[in-house]
Design a protein around this motif. Structure first.
Motif, PDB file in Angstrom:
ATOM      1  N   UNK B   1       0.855  -1.204   0.000  1.00 24.96           N
ATOM      2  CA  UNK B   1       0.000   0.000   0.000  1.00 24.96           C
ATOM      3  C   UNK B   1       0.878   1.237   0.000  1.00 24.96           C
ATOM      4  N   UNK B   4      -0.693   7.145  -1.457  1.00 18.49           N
ATOM      5  CA  UNK B   4      -1.941   7.488  -2.155  1.00 18.49           C
ATOM      6  C   UNK B   4      -3.092   6.617  -1.653  1.00 18.49           C
ATOM      7  N   UNK B   7      -4.315   7.446   1.794  1.00 21.59           N
ATOM      8  CA  UNK B   7      -5.178   8.614   1.809  1.00 21.59           C
ATOM      9  C   UNK B   7      -6.622   8.230   1.486  1.00 21.59           C
ATOM     10  N   UNK B   8      -6.747   7.340   0.498  1.00 27.64           N
ATOM     11  CA  UNK B   8      -8.093   6.982   0.074  1.00 27.64           C
ATOM     12  C   UNK B   8      -8.803   6.131   1.110  1.00 27.64           C
ATOM     13  N   UNK B   9      -8.042   5.255   1.744  1.00 20.25           N
ATOM     14  CA  UNK B   9      -8.716   4.234   2.553  1.00 20.25           C
ATOM     15  C   UNK B   9      -8.611   4.454   4.047  1.00 20.25           C
ATOM     16  N   UNK B  11     -10.348   6.156   5.920  1.00 25.90           N
ATOM     17  CA  UNK B  11     -11.653   6.099   6.560  1.00 25.90           C
ATOM     18  C   UNK B  11     -12.155   4.677   6.692  1.00 25.90           C
ATOM     19  N   UNK B  12     -11.909   3.898   5.667  1.00 24.82           N
ATOM     20  CA  UNK B  12     -12.323   2.497   5.743  1.00 24.82           C
ATOM     21  C   UNK B  12     -11.624   1.830   6.923  1.00 24.82           C
ATOM     22  N   UNK B  15     -13.085   3.162  10.209  1.00 31.83           N
ATOM     23  CA  UNK B  15     -14.438   2.679  10.442  1.00 31.83           C
ATOM     24  C   UNK B  15     -14.451   1.189  10.740  1.00 31.83           C
ATOM     25  N   UNK B  25      -2.045  -4.818   5.854  1.00 35.59           N
ATOM     26  CA  UNK B  25      -1.279  -4.003   4.910  1.00 35.59           C
ATOM     27  C   UNK B  25      -1.257  -2.556   5.355  1.00 35.59           C
ATOM     28  N   UNK B  39      -1.353  11.851   9.252  1.00 32.46           N
ATOM     29  CA  UNK B  39      -2.650  11.951   8.596  1.00 32.46           C
ATOM     30  C   UNK B  39      -3.672  11.076   9.308  1.00 32.46           C
ATOM     31  N   UNK B  42      -4.789  12.594  12.567  1.00 37.15           N
ATOM     32  CA  UNK B  42      -5.732  13.691  12.377  1.00 37.15           C
ATOM     33  C   UNK B  42      -7.120  13.161  12.070  1.00 37.15           C
ATOM     34  N   UNK B  43      -7.203  12.228  11.121  1.00 41.60           N
ATOM     35  CA  UNK B  43      -8.524  11.728  10.737  1.00 41.60           C
ATOM     36  C   UNK B  43      -9.200  11.023  11.905  1.00 41.60           C
TER      37      UNK B  43
END
Lengths: 219, 292
Positions: B1, B4, B7-9, B11-12, B15, B25, B39, B42-43
């Motif tokens: 991974x 990039x 960044x996309x995942x 949240x997945x 959650x 991974x 990052x 922060x999220x």
């Protein structure tokens, strides 16, 4: 004359009444005013009760009721202003996409990530209100009510990929809104030199399977 | 991974929706990448802040009470999936009486009637409530599914087996000009102001008119029925007889599994004409004197 129903009512109330707060809270976020929210909760309760026989005991009652409420809300809404609303929402989604960056949120990139600490309840509530409805509902269902992606997909009647996309964009947009608020209120100085990164499309964001495929290719 | 993907995942991951392998991974990358760790931090804080800082819900005063009151004044659970009707009783404490108006279509043979359940506010006189519904040409069909608003499917157009002549019990024009509606109500809670009492066989029925349509009201096994139509009186009385005969032959009491769909289908078919059977003493409505 109507003895059978008492058992059913007690069982139903035992499941429904503990959910009044989240239900009303969600209704308030959907309708944005207290009177309509109460009407929506009343309507939902009656519909759920009438449909109670179709509910499979042991499955997630909360998700089931939330779905009924979302259906009810969408139907009422669409009856009120049919075509205008759909078009309007689509336009709104595109508009917001333009400001979505592919990288970390502006709030995170900003050296003063203490914005987080200064986020007041009212700021968050106000920012949530500003979100387009699809995003707002998804964020509330996930971050506030704690439903799983699968449950959210059932409640909103959309694919899981759409749920993920709406969550991603919703949260991002929320962060941007809060950032803007903070700038406006003078909490932070606007940073110059923030790159405008091209907006993400739905495909880029949610393709877990794409990632897995590319992983397999690289192995 | 890579970063990039992170960044996309993110949240997945936060959650808890990652499958085991993908989650590992993700965490492996996190362990080795300061940027992504920041990052993720922060999220994660943002997600937590959302949950905690959203203003708590205060329920409006008496909301739960109101909901319970409504639930407990609703009658038996639906007998069949989509076909149901609600008969409201009046608890002693509440002043409101409730009337439910059922609008029956009969579109094609074989398709059962569908119904709409409407709410009515306090209505002392049954005629008042029927009048408030207004006049509608033809008969509308409604489908009621959990969570969806009833909506008219189409204006029903009927073809009766013999469209003319006195043999056919009902005359429905093909362009849906005639209207039939049935109201079921609690006889203890309404007044019969404006209706004239008459005998039909061994029972009383009450006739009147509202909004230019004719109404026949009667009582059976603890429930009240009102048939409203713009058809002439002989047709109305025929409908009353058919309905009564079916109700009396139906052994299941109204409170359990009423099979009104069957009753109404029989109302539509010409071979169900039977005289009303003598089953009970004509009972007056609450405020009435017994017949002499």
């Amino acid at each position: 004359m109507f003895k059978k129903r008492d058992r059913g009512i007690r069982e139903f109330e035992g499941l429904l009444l503990p959910l009044m707060k989240p239900l009303y809270g969600m209704a308030l976020r959907m309708t944005r005013n207290e009177k309509d929210a109460e009407d929506l909760v009343q309507e939902t309760s009656m519909k759920a009760f009438r449909a109670f026989k179709t509910f499979t005991r042991g499955t997630n009652f909360k998700a089931w009721v939330f779905r009924i409420m979302t259906n009810t809300f969408i139907n009422i809404h669409h009856q009120r202003n049919r075509d205008n609303r759909l078009v309007h929402d689509l336009e709104k989604e595109d508009h917001y996409d333009r400001f979505l960056s592919n990288g970390p949120a502006r709030m995170a990139r900003d050296p003063e990530a203490e914005i987080l600490d200064r986020m007041m309840s009212e700021d968050i509530a106000a920012a949530l209100e500003e979100l387009p409805e699809e995003f707002r509902l998804a964020v509330i269902l996930c971050d506030i009510e704690g439903f799983s992606y699968k449950e959210i997909a059932e409640i909103l009647k959309c694919p899981i990929g759409t749920v993920m996309s709406r969550l991603y964009r919703g949260r991002r947009h929320l962060q941007n809104l809060l950032y803007e608020h903070a700038v406006q209120q003078g909490i932070i100085a606007p940073q110059t030199g923030h790159e405008e990164i091209k907006a993400d499309t739905e495909d880029n964001v949610t393709r877990l399977d794409t990632y897995r495929k590319s992983k397999k290719q690289n192995q | 991974m890579n970063c990039q993907d992170m960044q996309k995942f993110i949240h997945v991951y936060l959650d808890g929706e990652f499958a085991e392998e993908d989650r590992r991974d993700f965490e492996r990358h996190l362990a080795s990448c300061e940027q992504c760790r920041k990052m993720a931090r922060f999220e994660s804080r943002f997600k937590a802040a959302l949950k905690v800082r959203v203003p708590p819900v205060t329920l409006p005063e008496g909301l739960v009470k109101r909901i319970r009151a409504r639930l407990e004044s609703t009658p038996a659970e639906p007998s069949h999936g989509r076909y149901y009707w609600a008969l409201r009783l009046v608890p002693a404490a509440l002043a409101a009486s409730a009337l439910i108006l059922l609008i029956w279509p009969h579109s094609h043979p074989g398709s059962g009637p569908t119904r709409e359940v409407l709410r009515a506010q306090s209505a002392p006189s049954i005629l008042e409530t029927i009048a408030r519904r207004g006049r509608r040409p033809g008969v509308a069909s409604f489908v009621h599914e959990p969570g969806s608003e009833g909506h008219p499917i189409k204006q029903a157009s009927f073809s009766s087996s013999s469209s003319q002549g006195s043999n056919s019990p009902f005359l429905f024009s093909k362009n849906g000009r005639n209207r039939v509606a049935v109201t079921v109500f609690d006889p203890e809670s309404v007044s019969l102001a404006g209706l004239a009492r008459t005998r039909l066989g061994n029972r009383y029925i009450y006739l009147g008119s509202v909004s230019g349509q004719r109404v026949a009201v009667f009582r059976h096994q603890g429930a009240g029925y009102a048939i409203t139509t713009d058809l002439p009186t002989p047709e109305l009385l025929r409908m009353v007889r058919i309905m009564l005969s079916n109700l009396t032959h139906d052994s299941a009491p109204i409170s359990q599994e009423p099979n009104l769909s069957r009753v109404f289908q029989s109302m539509m078919s010409p071979d169900q004409l039977q005289p009303a059977s003598v089953d009970e003493e004509p009972k007056p409505f609450a405020s009435e004197e017994p017949p002499r």
